[in-house]
Scaffold this active site. Structure first.
Site, PDB file in Angstrom:
ATOM      1  N   ALA A 159     -12.324 -11.891   7.890  1.00  0.00           N
ATOM      2  CA  ALA A 159     -12.339 -10.449   7.590  1.00  0.00           C
ATOM      3  C   ALA A 159     -12.341 -10.276   6.083  1.00  0.00           C
ATOM      4  O   ALA A 159     -11.878 -11.151   5.342  1.00  0.00           O
ATOM      5  CB  ALA A 159     -11.112  -9.771   8.195  1.00  0.00           C
ATOM      6  N   HIS A 193      -6.308   1.520   3.917  1.00  0.00           N
ATOM      7  CA  HIS A 193      -7.423   0.573   3.833  1.00  0.00           C
ATOM      8  C   HIS A 193      -8.247   0.715   5.119  1.00  0.00           C
ATOM      9  O   HIS A 193      -7.834   1.420   6.051  1.00  0.00           O
ATOM     10  CB  HIS A 193      -6.931  -0.875   3.638  1.00  0.00           C
ATOM     11  CG  HIS A 193      -5.842  -1.318   4.580  1.00  0.00           C
ATOM     12  ND1 HIS A 193      -5.313  -2.586   4.573  1.00  0.00           N
ATOM     13  CD2 HIS A 193      -5.187  -0.675   5.581  1.00  0.00           C
ATOM     14  CE1 HIS A 193      -4.386  -2.698   5.495  1.00  0.00           C
ATOM     15  NE2 HIS A 193      -4.293  -1.558   6.121  1.00  0.00           N
ATOM     16  N   TRP A 236       0.853  -1.189   0.000  1.00  0.00           N
ATOM     17  CA  TRP A 236       0.000   0.000   0.000  1.00  0.00           C
ATOM     18  C   TRP A 236       0.886   1.235   0.000  1.00  0.00           C
ATOM     19  O   TRP A 236       1.543   1.533   0.997  1.00  0.00           O
ATOM     20  CB  TRP A 236      -0.909  -0.010   1.229  1.00  0.00           C
ATOM     21  CG  TRP A 236      -1.822  -1.183   1.216  1.00  0.00           C
ATOM     22  CD1 TRP A 236      -2.977  -1.306   0.504  1.00  0.00           C
ATOM     23  CD2 TRP A 236      -1.651  -2.412   1.926  1.00  0.00           C
ATOM     24  NE1 TRP A 236      -3.535  -2.533   0.722  1.00  0.00           N
ATOM     25  CE2 TRP A 236      -2.746  -3.243   1.597  1.00  0.00           C
ATOM     26  CE3 TRP A 236      -0.694  -2.915   2.806  1.00  0.00           C
ATOM     27  CZ2 TRP A 236      -2.914  -4.514   2.103  1.00  0.00           C
ATOM     28  CZ3 TRP A 236      -0.860  -4.182   3.320  1.00  0.00           C
ATOM     29  CH2 TRP A 236      -1.962  -4.972   2.962  1.00  0.00           C
ATOM     30  N   GLN A 293     -13.759   1.880   0.888  1.00  0.00           N
ATOM     31  CA  GLN A 293     -13.803   0.442   1.184  1.00  0.00           C
ATOM     32  C   GLN A 293     -14.891   0.164   2.212  1.00  0.00           C
ATOM     33  O   GLN A 293     -15.292   1.046   2.969  1.00  0.00           O
ATOM     34  CB  GLN A 293     -12.465  -0.037   1.761  1.00  0.00           C
ATOM     35  CG  GLN A 293     -11.363  -0.138   0.714  1.00  0.00           C
ATOM     36  CD  GLN A 293     -10.139  -0.878   1.224  1.00  0.00           C
ATOM     37  OE1 GLN A 293      -9.942  -1.039   2.432  1.00  0.00           O
ATOM     38  NE2 GLN A 293      -9.296  -1.326   0.308  1.00  0.00           N
ATOM     39  N   VAL A 336      -4.267 -12.043   7.387  1.00  0.00           N
ATOM     40  CA  VAL A 336      -5.177 -13.200   7.302  1.00  0.00           C
ATOM     41  C   VAL A 336      -4.390 -14.439   6.869  1.00  0.00           C
ATOM     42  O   VAL A 336      -3.363 -14.349   6.218  1.00  0.00           O
ATOM     43  CB  VAL A 336      -6.334 -12.955   6.297  1.00  0.00           C
ATOM     44  CG1 VAL A 336      -7.338 -11.967   6.852  1.00  0.00           C
ATOM     45  CG2 VAL A 336      -5.814 -12.515   4.945  1.00  0.00           C
ATOM     46  N   ARG A 359      -4.425   6.284  -1.260  1.00  0.00           N
ATOM     47  CA  ARG A 359      -3.177   5.608  -1.654  1.00  0.00           C
ATOM     48  C   ARG A 359      -2.381   6.498  -2.587  1.00  0.00           C
ATOM     49  O   ARG A 359      -2.976   7.154  -3.465  1.00  0.00           O
ATOM     50  CB  ARG A 359      -3.488   4.277  -2.337  1.00  0.00           C
ATOM     51  CG  ARG A 359      -4.146   3.312  -1.371  1.00  0.00           C
ATOM     52  CD  ARG A 359      -4.394   1.957  -1.987  1.00  0.00           C
ATOM     53  NE  ARG A 359      -5.086   1.116  -1.011  1.00  0.00           N
ATOM     54  CZ  ARG A 359      -5.376  -0.149  -1.188  1.00  0.00           C
ATOM     55  NH1 ARG A 359      -5.044  -0.755  -2.311  1.00  0.00           N
ATOM     56  NH2 ARG A 359      -5.999  -0.842  -0.255  1.00  0.00           N
TER      57      ARG A 359
END
Ligand code: FA5
Length: 346
Positions: free
Chosen positions: A314, A177, A156, A217, A260, A203
C-alpha cells in the site's frame, strides 16, 4: 382665467412641437427651451406672482400640471428615439470585425495532477475508486491497526465532526488520510486487488510552505497471493520516473506506519537546491512525497483475509507535494489561495 388659458395654449404648442421631433439634437434643444432653467415653463411659473391674487391658484396648478405632461411626453419621446437608434445600429453591424476573446475555464492544477498520476497507475493495471471524506474512526484508525488510545493516533491531528446527541452514533471525523479506503475496499471485495483512491484529506495542522490543513492524497493498494516488496519498489520507481523524468533522484527510507510492515517513505530530490539543502526541503535536499509498505497482517485479519495466503503493498502520496516538485512551486498555500494569476499558469 386668461393666464390659465394662455398656459394651456403654450403647453399644447410645445407638445405638438415635440411630436414632430426626429433627432436627439432637436429633442435636447426642445428640452432646454421648454423645461430648462430659462425655458417657457420657468417663465410661466415666475409670472404667476404678478397675477391678481384670485387668479394665482388656478394659474399655478395649470402651470404645474402642464409641466408634468411635458416631462412625461419628453420621456416617451426620448425612449422612442433611443429604440430607433439601436435598431438602426443593428443595420450597420460589421460581421467582418474580429470577435471579442473569451477566457475559457480550465481544470485546477491539482485536478490535472491527479489525472496525470492516475493515468500512470491505470496503465500499470490499477483501477480508480473514491471514498467518503467524512469517515468513521473505525476505518480511519481501528481497522488500520491503530486501536483506541494507541499513541500512533497522534501521528494525524484529527478534525472531529460534532457528535449528534440524538443518534448516539460512533464518532465521525474528517479523514486524515486516504488509507481508510484500504479497509473499505478489502471488506467489499476479494483478491486480486489493484486499486488507487484519490481524494481530499484534512488535518488539524499549522500551515507552512509544505503543509496545508486540507491536502489531497492518492492511496494505492495491491493484494494478491505472491506480491513482494520488490513489486512495491518497482511500481513506485516507475511512477516517479514517468511523472518526474528519468533524471530525478528517488530515495526510500524506513518509516513507521501502524498498518504496514515494513514501512518506508519515498522522497524526490529538491527542485530548488537540487539536493544541496534549502528552506523548502528543510535543508535536507529531499522532499517527501509518500508513505508506503507491505500490508500489516493485522489489517488482513480485520477484513477476514488470511495473512498466510495473501500479501499486499500500500502507499499514500501527497498530490500537492508532487505538483510542487513537478512545477517548481515553492509554497503549497498557493494552490488554494484562489489567485488567478497563479492558477492560470497551468
Ligand atoms: C499517511 O497519510 C499514510 N496514510 C500513508 C501510507 C499509506 C503509508 C499506505 C503506508 C501505506 P503521511 O502522513 O506521511 O502518511 O502522509 C503521506 C503523504 O501526504 C506525505 O508524504 C506528504 O506527501 C503528504 N502530506 C502529509 N501531510 C501533509 C500536509 N499537511 N500537507 C500536504 N501534504 C501532506
Amino acid at each position: 382665467m386668461k393666464a390659465t388659458n394662455e398656459t394651456e395654449k403654450i403647453i399644447s404648442e410645445q407638445l405638438s412641437a415635440l411630436n414632430k421631433i426626429g433627432t436627439a439634437e432637436n429633442l435636447e434643444e426642445w428640452r432646454v427651451n421648454t423645461l430648462g432653467r430659462q425655458g417657457v415653463i420657468t417663465s410661466i411659473l415666475k409670472s404667476i406672482s404678478s397675477l391678481p391674487a384670485e387668479e394665482r391658484k388656478a394659474a399655478g396648478s395649470a402651470a404645474n400640471q402642464g409641466k408634468i405632461r411635458l416631462q412625461d411626453a419628453f420621456g416617451i419621446k426620448q425612449k422612442q428615439l433611443l429604440a430607433n437608434d439601436s435598431s438602426n445600429s443593428n443595420d450597420s453591424l460589421d460581421i467582418s470585425l474580429p470577435g471579442r476573446p473569451t477566457t475559457g475555464g480550465k481544470l485546477h492544477i491539482i485536478t490535472q495532477t491527479i489525472r496525470e498520476i492516475s493515468s500512470v497507475f491505470v496503465s500499470l493495471g490499477f483501477q480508480i475508486e473514491e471514498g467518503p471524506e467524512v469517515e468513521w474512526g473505525k476505518y480511519n484508525f481501528d481497522m488500520l491497526n491503530i486501536p483506541q488510545d494507541h499513541p500512533a493516533r497522534d501521528m494525524w491531528d484529527t478534525l472531529w465532526v460534532e457528535k449528534d446527541e440524538h443518534t448516539n452514533s460512533e464518532p465521525l471525523l474528517l479523514r486524515t488520510h486516504t488509507s481508510p479506503m484500504q479497509a473499505r475496499i478489502m471488506e467489499a471485495s476479494s483478491p486480486p486487488i489493484r486499486v488507487i483512491i484519490p481524494g481530499k484529506c484534512y488535518r488539524y495542522e499549522a500551515t507552512d510552505a509544505t503543509h496545508e490543513w486540507q491536502l489531497t492524497q492518492i492511496e494505492g493498494l495491491a493484494v494478491d497471493a505472491d506480491i513482494s516488496f520488490a513489486d512495491l519498489k518497482g511500481t513506485l520507481y516507475e511512477f516517479a520516473k514517468r511523472i518526474f523524468g528519468r533524471d530525478r533522484q528517488v530515495r526510500f527510507r524506513c518509516d513507521y506506519f501502524p498498518f504496514v510492515e515494513p514501512g518506508v517513505d519515498m522522497s524526490i530530490d529538491c527542485f530548488k537546491c537540487s539536493g544541496k539543502g534549502c528552506s523548502i526541503c528543510s535543508h535536507t535536499g529531499w522532499i517527501e512525497i509518500l508513505g508506503a509498505g507491505m500490508v500489516h497482517p493485522n489489517v488482513f485479519k480485520g477484513v477476514n483475509y488470511d495473512p498466510d495466503k495473501y500479501k499486499g503493498f500500500a502507499f499514500g502520496m501527497g498530490v500537492e507535494r508532487i505538483a510542487m516538485l513537478k512545477y517548481e512551486i515553492d509554497d503549497i498555500r498557493n494552490f488554494y489561495a484562489n489567485d488567478l494569476r497563479f492558477l492560470s499558469q497551468f
